[in-house]
Design a protein around this motif. Structure first.
Motif, PDB file in Angstrom:
ATOM      1  N   ASN A  96      20.898  57.160  29.865  1.00 20.82           N
ATOM      2  CA  ASN A  96      21.127  56.695  31.231  1.00 20.82           C
ATOM      3  C   ASN A  96      21.197  55.177  31.286  1.00 20.82           C
ATOM      4  O   ASN A  96      22.090  54.587  31.915  1.00 20.82           O
ATOM      5  N   LEU A  97      20.227  54.530  30.634  1.00 20.99           N
ATOM      6  CA  LEU A  97      20.177  53.064  30.594  1.00 20.99           C
ATOM      7  C   LEU A  97      21.432  52.498  29.942  1.00 20.99           C
ATOM      8  O   LEU A  97      22.022  51.524  30.423  1.00 20.99           O
ATOM      9  N   LEU A  98      21.861  53.116  28.840  1.00 18.52           N
ATOM     10  CA  LEU A  98      23.049  52.657  28.118  1.00 18.52           C
ATOM     11  C   LEU A  98      24.305  52.787  28.984  1.00 18.52           C
ATOM     12  O   LEU A  98      25.089  51.834  29.101  1.00 18.52           O
ATOM     13  N   CYS A  99      24.477  53.951  29.615  1.00 20.15           N
ATOM     14  CA  CYS A  99      25.654  54.176  30.476  1.00 20.15           C
ATOM     15  C   CYS A  99      25.662  53.206  31.660  1.00 20.15           C
ATOM     16  O   CYS A  99      26.706  52.657  32.023  1.00 20.15           O
ATOM     17  N   GLY A 100      24.498  52.993  32.268  1.00 20.11           N
ATOM     18  CA  GLY A 100      24.392  52.044  33.386  1.00 20.11           C
ATOM     19  C   GLY A 100      24.730  50.627  32.952  1.00 20.11           C
ATOM     20  O   GLY A 100      25.411  49.890  33.671  1.00 20.11           O
ATOM     21  N   GLY A 101      24.276  50.231  31.765  1.00 16.68           N
ATOM     22  CA  GLY A 101      24.563  48.894  31.225  1.00 16.68           C
ATOM     23  C   GLY A 101      26.041  48.682  30.976  1.00 16.68           C
ATOM     24  O   GLY A 101      26.608  47.634  31.326  1.00 16.68           O
ATOM     25  N   ILE A 102      26.702  49.684  30.375  1.00 21.14           N
ATOM     26  CA  ILE A 102      28.154  49.594  30.114  1.00 21.14           C
ATOM     27  C   ILE A 102      28.909  49.496  31.445  1.00 21.14           C
ATOM     28  O   ILE A 102      29.832  48.687  31.591  1.00 21.14           O
ATOM     29  N   ALA A 103      28.490  50.299  32.418  1.00 23.76           N
ATOM     30  CA  ALA A 103      29.126  50.279  33.748  1.00 23.76           C
ATOM     31  C   ALA A 103      29.025  48.892  34.372  1.00 23.76           C
ATOM     32  O   ALA A 103      30.000  48.359  34.909  1.00 23.76           O
ATOM     33  N   GLY A 104      27.833  48.282  34.272  1.00 20.67           N
ATOM     34  CA  GLY A 104      27.617  46.941  34.824  1.00 20.67           C
ATOM     35  C   GLY A 104      28.479  45.889  34.154  1.00 20.67           C
ATOM     36  O   GLY A 104      29.058  45.025  34.815  1.00 20.67           O
ATOM     37  N   ALA A 105      28.598  45.958  32.820  1.00 19.57           N
ATOM     38  CA  ALA A 105      29.369  44.955  32.059  1.00 19.57           C
ATOM     39  C   ALA A 105      30.848  45.001  32.429  1.00 19.57           C
ATOM     40  O   ALA A 105      31.477  43.959  32.667  1.00 19.57           O
ATOM     41  N   ILE A 106      31.412  46.200  32.505  1.00 19.07           N
ATOM     42  CA  ILE A 106      32.843  46.344  32.830  1.00 19.07           C
ATOM     43  C   ILE A 106      33.112  45.870  34.262  1.00 19.07           C
ATOM     44  O   ILE A 106      34.046  45.091  34.515  1.00 19.07           O
ATOM     45  N   ALA A 107      32.276  46.320  35.195  1.00 16.24           N
ATOM     46  CA  ALA A 107      32.468  45.958  36.605  1.00 16.24           C
ATOM     47  C   ALA A 107      32.350  44.452  36.812  1.00 16.24           C
ATOM     48  O   ALA A 107      33.134  43.844  37.552  1.00 16.24           O
ATOM     49  N   GLN A 108      31.395  43.831  36.126  1.00 18.85           N
ATOM     50  CA  GLN A 108      31.135  42.407  36.288  1.00 18.85           C
ATOM     51  C   GLN A 108      32.299  41.554  35.807  1.00 18.85           C
ATOM     52  O   GLN A 108      32.690  40.581  36.459  1.00 18.85           O
ATOM     53  N   THR A 109      32.867  41.905  34.657  1.00 20.00           N
ATOM     54  CA  THR A 109      33.975  41.135  34.085  1.00 20.00           C
ATOM     55  C   THR A 109      35.163  41.118  35.033  1.00 20.00           C
ATOM     56  O   THR A 109      35.819  40.092  35.213  1.00 20.00           O
ATOM     57  N   ILE A 110      35.429  42.258  35.661  1.00 20.34           N
ATOM     58  CA  ILE A 110      36.595  42.384  36.552  1.00 20.34           C
ATOM     59  C   ILE A 110      36.421  41.542  37.824  1.00 20.34           C
ATOM     60  O   ILE A 110      37.361  40.912  38.297  1.00 20.34           O
ATOM     61  N   SER A 111      35.193  41.493  38.360  1.00 26.13           N
ATOM     62  CA  SER A 111      35.019  40.900  39.697  1.00 26.13           C
ATOM     63  C   SER A 111      34.371  39.508  39.702  1.00 26.13           C
ATOM     64  O   SER A 111      34.164  38.934  40.764  1.00 26.13           O
ATOM     65  N   TYR A 112      34.089  38.926  38.534  1.00 27.40           N
ATOM     66  CA  TYR A 112      33.277  37.699  38.497  1.00 27.40           C
ATOM     67  C   TYR A 112      33.871  36.477  39.217  1.00 27.40           C
ATOM     68  O   TYR A 112      33.152  35.800  39.954  1.00 27.40           O
ATOM     69  N   PRO A 113      35.170  36.147  39.057  1.00 24.92           N
ATOM     70  CA  PRO A 113      35.691  34.955  39.765  1.00 24.92           C
ATOM     71  C   PRO A 113      35.477  35.022  41.279  1.00 24.92           C
ATOM     72  O   PRO A 113      35.238  34.004  41.930  1.00 24.92           O
ATOM     73  N   LEU A 114      35.541  36.232  41.843  1.00 24.52           N
ATOM     74  CA  LEU A 114      35.322  36.379  43.288  1.00 24.52           C
ATOM     75  C   LEU A 114      33.860  36.174  43.649  1.00 24.52           C
ATOM     76  O   LEU A 114      33.533  35.747  44.752  1.00 24.52           O
ATOM     77  N   ASP A 115      32.958  36.451  42.703  1.00 23.32           N
ATOM     78  CA  ASP A 115      31.530  36.214  42.917  1.00 23.32           C
ATOM     79  C   ASP A 115      31.258  34.711  42.998  1.00 23.32           C
ATOM     80  O   ASP A 115      30.498  34.236  43.850  1.00 23.32           O
ATOM     81  N   VAL A 116      31.915  33.941  42.110  1.00 22.35           N
ATOM     82  CA  VAL A 116      31.780  32.467  42.132  1.00 22.35           C
ATOM     83  C   VAL A 116      32.302  31.928  43.472  1.00 22.35           C
ATOM     84  O   VAL A 116      31.672  31.070  44.100  1.00 22.35           O
ATOM     85  N   THR A 117      33.451  32.440  43.898  1.00 22.05           N
ATOM     86  CA  THR A 117      34.061  32.025  45.176  1.00 22.05           C
ATOM     87  C   THR A 117      33.116  32.308  46.341  1.00 22.05           C
ATOM     88  O   THR A 117      32.904  31.454  47.208  1.00 22.05           O
ATOM     89  N   ARG A 118      32.544  33.495  46.347  1.00 19.95           N
ATOM     90  CA  ARG A 118      31.618  33.888  47.424  1.00 19.95           C
ATOM     91  C   ARG A 118      30.432  32.946  47.494  1.00 19.95           C
ATOM     92  O   ARG A 118      30.045  32.484  48.562  1.00 19.95           O
ATOM     93  N   ARG A 119      29.803  32.639  46.344  1.00 13.13           N
ATOM     94  CA  ARG A 119      28.633  31.755  46.323  1.00 13.13           C
ATOM     95  C   ARG A 119      28.967  30.384  46.894  1.00 13.13           C
ATOM     96  O   ARG A 119      28.236  29.813  47.686  1.00 13.13           O
ATOM     97  N   ARG A 120      30.121  29.839  46.474  1.00 16.20           N
ATOM     98  CA  ARG A 120      30.550  28.519  46.968  1.00 16.20           C
ATOM     99  C   ARG A 120      30.705  28.529  48.483  1.00 16.20           C
ATOM    100  O   ARG A 120      30.276  27.604  49.163  1.00 16.20           O
ATOM    101  N   MET A 121      31.321  29.580  49.005  1.00 18.00           N
ATOM    102  CA  MET A 121      31.556  29.658  50.453  1.00 18.00           C
ATOM    103  C   MET A 121      30.245  29.870  51.210  1.00 18.00           C
ATOM    104  O   MET A 121      30.035  29.301  52.271  1.00 18.00           O
ATOM    105  N   GLN A 122      29.347  30.671  50.639  1.00 21.99           N
ATOM    106  CA  GLN A 122      28.051  30.920  51.286  1.00 21.99           C
ATOM    107  C   GLN A 122      27.237  29.635  51.390  1.00 21.99           C
ATOM    108  O   GLN A 122      26.554  29.394  52.384  1.00 21.99           O
ATOM    109  N   LEU A 123      27.286  28.819  50.338  1.00 22.59           N
ATOM    110  CA  LEU A 123      26.475  27.594  50.332  1.00 22.59           C
ATOM    111  C   LEU A 123      27.062  26.547  51.283  1.00 22.59           C
ATOM    112  O   LEU A 123      26.355  25.672  51.755  1.00 22.59           O
ATOM    113  N   GLY A 124      28.354  26.668  51.530  1.00 22.78           N
ATOM    114  CA  GLY A 124      29.032  25.890  52.568  1.00 22.78           C
ATOM    115  C   GLY A 124      28.500  24.494  52.794  1.00 22.78           C
ATOM    116  O   GLY A 124      28.657  23.600  51.972  1.00 22.78           O
TER     117      GLY A 124
END
Length: 289
Positions: free
Chosen positions: A200-228
């Motif tokens: 379970n831990l292994l599958c959850g970790g792999i899921a997190g790694a794949i999802a994170q790589t795809i969406s990371y630039p938008l996470d950086v954008t969000r943080r910048r806008m939130q800190l405004g």
């Protein structure tokens, strides 16, 4: 809710460091991931690593609860109403669940980021309630709490979608192909097969790694806008596209759009692993199988 709280508390220090690095806090901007992890306790004490975690817990319990519940509900609706099944309905249900949870809990995320970005001796906000009041009065009422919502929603759709999709797909393939090796009977219902905890831990970790790589630039954008208003270059980061362009032009891809990604792997892989594993255990504990 419990799954979300366990996951986030596990990685709270890495979360704080990520926010400091993503938005180039002037106290730590010359440092890397590990040197920042060492520098924060020296400058602000060990509790400094957990700054903003109280606001995070208040946000993450409803966030986790809404996300996991919505995922199950959306999955049923998509299967029954639209007749879509197989792996695609997981991707769609995960994306919709992530968006639902984000919209419901976004103001709490905004406050948590503001608190986590503060450095000892330079406090603009005295606590969660004070931060809410300040943002409401100084940054245009309720709309102030939703700065950066667009990149969050756009980023959350692939992140939550691929997270649930990868975990669900790995789980179903694992239990179908090697039930004796990877599975065991559920504690609350021996007729239901569940993954062993380490799998379970292994599958959850792999899921997190794949999802994170795809969406990371938008996470950086969000943080910048939130800190405004907290950042000196806030007038250049008013919309999602503006912010993406600005970060790319100023810092490039590796040091801008993907700054702090190595930390995010260290943070996100155990976080998702703990989240999915705790969720599966809580389902058995509460007799939901």
């Amino acid at each position: 809710g419990v799954a979300g709280c366990c996951a986030k508390t596990t990685t709270a220090p890495l979360d704080r460091v990520k926010i400091l690095l993503q938005a180039h806090n002037h106290h730590y901007k010359h440092l890397g991931v590990f040197s920042t992890l060492c520098a924060v306790p020296k400058k602000e004490g060990y509790l400094g690593l957990y700054k903003g975690n109280g606001a995070m817990m208040i946000r993450i319990f409803p966030y986790g609860a809404i996300q996991f519940m919505a995922f199950d509900q959306y999955k049923k609706v998509i299967k029954k109403r639209l007749g879509i099944s197989g792996h695609v309905h997981r991707l769609m249900a995960g994306s919709m669940a992530g968006i639902t949870a984000v919209i419901c809990t976004y103001p709490l995320d905004m406050v948590r980021v503001r608190l986590a970005f503060q450095v000892k001796g330079e406090h603009k906000y005295m606590g969660i309630i004070h931060a809410f009041k300040m943002i409401y009065t100084k940054e245009g009422g309720f709309s102030g709490f939703y700065r950066g919502l667009m990149p969050t929603v756009v980023g959350m759709a692939p992140y939550a979608g691929f997270s649930f999709f990868t975990f669900g797909t790995l789980k179903s393939i694992g239990l179908a192909q090697a039930p004796n090796l990877l599975g065991r009977p559920s504690l609350d219902n021996p007729d239901v097969l569940v993954l062993k905890t380490h799998v379970n831990l292994l599958c959850g970790g792999i899921a997190g790694a794949i999802a994170q790589t795809i969406s990371y630039p938008l996470d950086v954008t969000r943080r910048r806008m939130q800190l405004g208003a907290v950042l000196p270059d806030s007038e250049k980061c008013l919309t999602m596209v503006q912010t993406l362009k600005y970060v790319y032009q100023q810092h490039g891809i590796r040091r801008g759009l993907y700054r702090g990604l190595s930390l995010n792997y260290i943070r996100c892989i155990p976080s998702q692993a703990v989240a999915f594993t705790t969720y599966e255990l809580m389902k058995q504990f509460l007799h939901l199988n």
